[in-house]
Design a protein around this motif. Sequence first.
Motif, PDB file in Angstrom:
ATOM      1  N   LYS A  86      15.344   3.646  37.972  1.00  0.00           N
ATOM      2  CA  LYS A  86      15.571   3.718  39.415  1.00  0.00           C
ATOM      3  C   LYS A  86      15.057   2.450  40.096  1.00  0.00           C
ATOM      4  O   LYS A  86      14.370   2.495  41.111  1.00  0.00           O
ATOM      5  N   MET A  87      15.364   1.314  39.500  1.00  0.00           N
ATOM      6  CA  MET A  87      15.066   0.025  40.110  1.00  0.00           C
ATOM      7  C   MET A  87      16.143  -0.961  39.693  1.00  0.00           C
ATOM      8  O   MET A  87      16.560  -0.989  38.541  1.00  0.00           O
ATOM      9  N   VAL A  88      16.621  -1.731  40.669  1.00  0.00           N
ATOM     10  CA  VAL A  88      17.573  -2.802  40.392  1.00  0.00           C
ATOM     11  C   VAL A  88      17.107  -4.046  41.134  1.00  0.00           C
ATOM     12  O   VAL A  88      16.224  -3.981  41.996  1.00  0.00           O
ATOM     13  N   ALA A  89      17.709  -5.170  40.797  1.00  0.00           N
ATOM     14  CA  ALA A  89      17.415  -6.428  41.470  1.00  0.00           C
ATOM     15  C   ALA A  89      18.720  -7.074  41.910  1.00  0.00           C
ATOM     16  O   ALA A  89      19.758  -6.911  41.257  1.00  0.00           O
ATOM     17  N   SER A  90      18.650  -7.795  43.012  1.00  0.00           N
ATOM     18  CA  SER A  90      19.791  -8.615  43.426  1.00  0.00           C
ATOM     19  C   SER A  90      19.355 -10.074  43.454  1.00  0.00           C
ATOM     20  O   SER A  90      18.202 -10.386  43.753  1.00  0.00           O
ATOM     21  N   TRP A  91      20.294 -10.937  43.126  1.00  0.00           N
ATOM     22  CA  TRP A  91      20.087 -12.389  43.153  1.00  0.00           C
ATOM     23  C   TRP A  91      21.235 -12.987  43.952  1.00  0.00           C
ATOM     24  O   TRP A  91      22.406 -12.821  43.586  1.00  0.00           O
ATOM     25  N   ILE A  92      20.906 -13.626  45.061  1.00  0.00           N
ATOM     26  CA  ILE A  92      21.915 -14.187  45.950  1.00  0.00           C
ATOM     27  C   ILE A  92      21.883 -15.698  45.825  1.00  0.00           C
ATOM     28  O   ILE A  92      20.838 -16.331  46.032  1.00  0.00           O
ATOM     29  N   ALA A  93      23.022 -16.280  45.482  1.00  0.00           N
ATOM     30  CA  ALA A  93      23.116 -17.732  45.340  1.00  0.00           C
ATOM     31  C   ALA A  93      23.182 -18.380  46.716  1.00  0.00           C
ATOM     32  O   ALA A  93      24.140 -18.167  47.464  1.00  0.00           O
ATOM     33  N   LEU A  94      22.166 -19.168  47.041  1.00  0.00           N
ATOM     34  CA  LEU A  94      22.139 -19.888  48.315  1.00  0.00           C
ATOM     35  C   LEU A  94      22.733 -21.285  48.178  1.00  0.00           C
ATOM     36  O   LEU A  94      22.831 -22.008  49.164  1.00  0.00           O
ATOM     37  N   GLU A  95      23.090 -21.653  46.952  1.00  0.00           N
ATOM     38  CA  GLU A  95      23.873 -22.852  46.672  1.00  0.00           C
ATOM     39  C   GLU A  95      24.468 -22.702  45.276  1.00  0.00           C
ATOM     40  O   GLU A  95      24.119 -21.781  44.528  1.00  0.00           O
ATOM     41  N   ASP A  96      25.368 -23.588  44.908  1.00  0.00           N
ATOM     42  CA  ASP A  96      26.007 -23.517  43.596  1.00  0.00           C
ATOM     43  C   ASP A  96      24.988 -23.791  42.491  1.00  0.00           C
ATOM     44  O   ASP A  96      24.025 -24.535  42.686  1.00  0.00           O
ATOM     45  N   THR A  97      25.224 -23.180  41.320  1.00  0.00           N
ATOM     46  CA  THR A  97      24.408 -23.498  40.156  1.00  0.00           C
ATOM     47  C   THR A  97      25.220 -24.363  39.191  1.00  0.00           C
ATOM     48  O   THR A  97      26.447 -24.294  39.148  1.00  0.00           O
ATOM     49  N   THR A  98      24.522 -25.185  38.441  1.00  0.00           N
ATOM     50  CA  THR A  98      25.137 -26.106  37.493  1.00  0.00           C
ATOM     51  C   THR A  98      24.355 -26.056  36.186  1.00  0.00           C
ATOM     52  O   THR A  98      23.252 -25.479  36.132  1.00  0.00           O
ATOM     53  N   PRO A  99      24.854 -26.684  35.134  1.00  0.00           N
ATOM     54  CA  PRO A  99      24.084 -26.725  33.886  1.00  0.00           C
ATOM     55  C   PRO A  99      22.758 -27.462  34.021  1.00  0.00           C
ATOM     56  O   PRO A  99      21.864 -27.283  33.183  1.00  0.00           O
ATOM     57  N   ARG A 120      18.078 -25.312  43.166  1.00  0.00           N
ATOM     58  CA  ARG A 120      18.921 -24.160  42.873  1.00  0.00           C
ATOM     59  C   ARG A 120      18.425 -23.027  43.766  1.00  0.00           C
ATOM     60  O   ARG A 120      17.687 -22.134  43.363  1.00  0.00           O
ATOM     61  N   LYS A 121      18.832 -23.085  45.032  1.00  0.00           N
ATOM     62  CA  LYS A 121      18.319 -22.160  46.042  1.00  0.00           C
ATOM     63  C   LYS A 121      18.859 -20.756  45.805  1.00  0.00           C
ATOM     64  O   LYS A 121      20.045 -20.570  45.545  1.00  0.00           O
ATOM     65  N   SER A 122      17.962 -19.778  45.916  1.00  0.00           N
ATOM     66  CA  SER A 122      18.369 -18.398  45.691  1.00  0.00           C
ATOM     67  C   SER A 122      17.396 -17.444  46.361  1.00  0.00           C
ATOM     68  O   SER A 122      16.277 -17.827  46.741  1.00  0.00           O
ATOM     69  N   LEU A 123      17.832 -16.230  46.500  1.00  0.00           N
ATOM     70  CA  LEU A 123      17.007 -15.159  47.065  1.00  0.00           C
ATOM     71  C   LEU A 123      17.080 -13.966  46.125  1.00  0.00           C
ATOM     72  O   LEU A 123      18.163 -13.437  45.862  1.00  0.00           O
ATOM     73  N   VAL A 124      15.923 -13.558  45.602  1.00  0.00           N
ATOM     74  CA  VAL A 124      15.832 -12.428  44.676  1.00  0.00           C
ATOM     75  C   VAL A 124      15.148 -11.264  45.380  1.00  0.00           C
ATOM     76  O   VAL A 124      14.143 -11.452  46.080  1.00  0.00           O
ATOM     77  N   THR A 125      15.700 -10.083  45.189  1.00  0.00           N
ATOM     78  CA  THR A 125      15.139  -8.870  45.785  1.00  0.00           C
ATOM     79  C   THR A 125      15.066  -7.776  44.742  1.00  0.00           C
ATOM     80  O   THR A 125      15.989  -7.613  43.938  1.00  0.00           O
ATOM     81  N   HIS A 126      13.970  -7.034  44.743  1.00  0.00           N
ATOM     82  CA  HIS A 126      13.840  -5.868  43.880  1.00  0.00           C
ATOM     83  C   HIS A 126      13.827  -4.610  44.748  1.00  0.00           C
ATOM     84  O   HIS A 126      13.212  -4.595  45.828  1.00  0.00           O
ATOM     85  N   TYR A 127      14.498  -3.593  44.254  1.00  0.00           N
ATOM     86  CA  TYR A 127      14.667  -2.355  45.016  1.00  0.00           C
ATOM     87  C   TYR A 127      14.208  -1.153  44.195  1.00  0.00           C
ATOM     88  O   TYR A 127      14.588  -1.001  43.031  1.00  0.00           O
ATOM     89  N   PHE A 128      13.417  -0.301  44.819  1.00  0.00           N
ATOM     90  CA  PHE A 128      13.162   1.041  44.324  1.00  0.00           C
ATOM     91  C   PHE A 128      14.074   1.982  45.125  1.00  0.00           C
ATOM     92  O   PHE A 128      15.022   1.541  45.766  1.00  0.00           O
ATOM     93  N   THR A 129      13.764   3.263  45.098  1.00  0.00           N
ATOM     94  CA  THR A 129      14.474   4.215  45.952  1.00  0.00           C
ATOM     95  C   THR A 129      13.494   4.867  46.919  1.00  0.00           C
ATOM     96  O   THR A 129      12.320   5.068  46.592  1.00  0.00           O
ATOM     97  N   ASN A 130      13.996   5.187  48.105  1.00  0.00           N
ATOM     98  CA  ASN A 130      13.163   5.911  49.068  1.00  0.00           C
ATOM     99  C   ASN A 130      12.639   7.208  48.458  1.00  0.00           C
ATOM    100  O   ASN A 130      11.498   7.624  48.713  1.00  0.00           O
ATOM    101  N   GLU A 131      13.473   7.847  47.660  1.00  0.00           N
ATOM    102  CA  GLU A 131      13.124   9.149  47.107  1.00  0.00           C
ATOM    103  C   GLU A 131      11.907   9.089  46.193  1.00  0.00           C
ATOM    104  O   GLU A 131      11.182  10.079  46.054  1.00  0.00           O
TER     105      GLU A 131
END
Length: 283
Positions: free
Chosen positions: A140-153, A233-244
Amino acid sequence: MTLSEQQRQDWDKDGYLLLKRFYSTERINQINALIDHLWKQRRKLGAEYVIDIFVESPDERRVYFADAPISARSKPYKLNDLYLSQADIRQLIIGQDLAPILQALLQGTPMVCNTLNFEFGSQQDYHFDTFYMPSPTPNKMVASWIALEDTTPDNGPLSYYPGSHKIPPYRFSNGSTIIVDDEMPQFRDYVYGEIKQRDLKPATLFANKGDVLIWHSQLFHGGSKIADPTMTRKSLVTHYFTNEDFPDLTPPKVCEHGGYMDRAAQTVDYPFKAKNWLQRLLG
């Protein structure tokens, strides 16, 4: 947005979803402008703004953002928990666009427990998020990763093992998935043995600005080495639990779909000392 049957099948099989061009360039530019503004105004910010500087180096430490030297911006850092003070961040990570997808994956009401703003690749070793913050109810936990710019090798893209979320969690001597540093050799023997047995192959994410990656808490993932240290490599990471899982916290609602853990900022240690997930989140 609702999940298609194919997306549900991909999630079950691979342990992640990639949402291409989920956010517009204009919206992402607003977040990048916010980070620039906060760096310029950091001396005026209060104790709710905390940053880990010189990450993955011997000089890593956690300080108040107001105390961070400007030189820290040219090296990997993690700006912690901007969701606590910035409505624009909250709307991006738990607003009407993303929250319904998170709700479908969690089968519960998503609740933000932390955010991490990166300007460089993390270069973090492969790991499970349950090393640091296992959910009270398994899976009951997931993460999101939002690309704030393009990624490259060259700028340290994300890497992960599709399907690794199906590996039975490794239990350390503390009886949980929370990492015990001295036992990492045994853990690595276990997890790489499972990876070999299941014939899992690593994948590298070359994301575009505005893409969103969502992964299962048991997806084995990390940050590739930065080949060109001048590249961000700008990004925003978020971790989520549940309210329940946290009924006593009753977090404020951001919208009808979810909420966030309303708490004090993480404590500042000199030098930085890692804590277990509950201490880190709730002080």
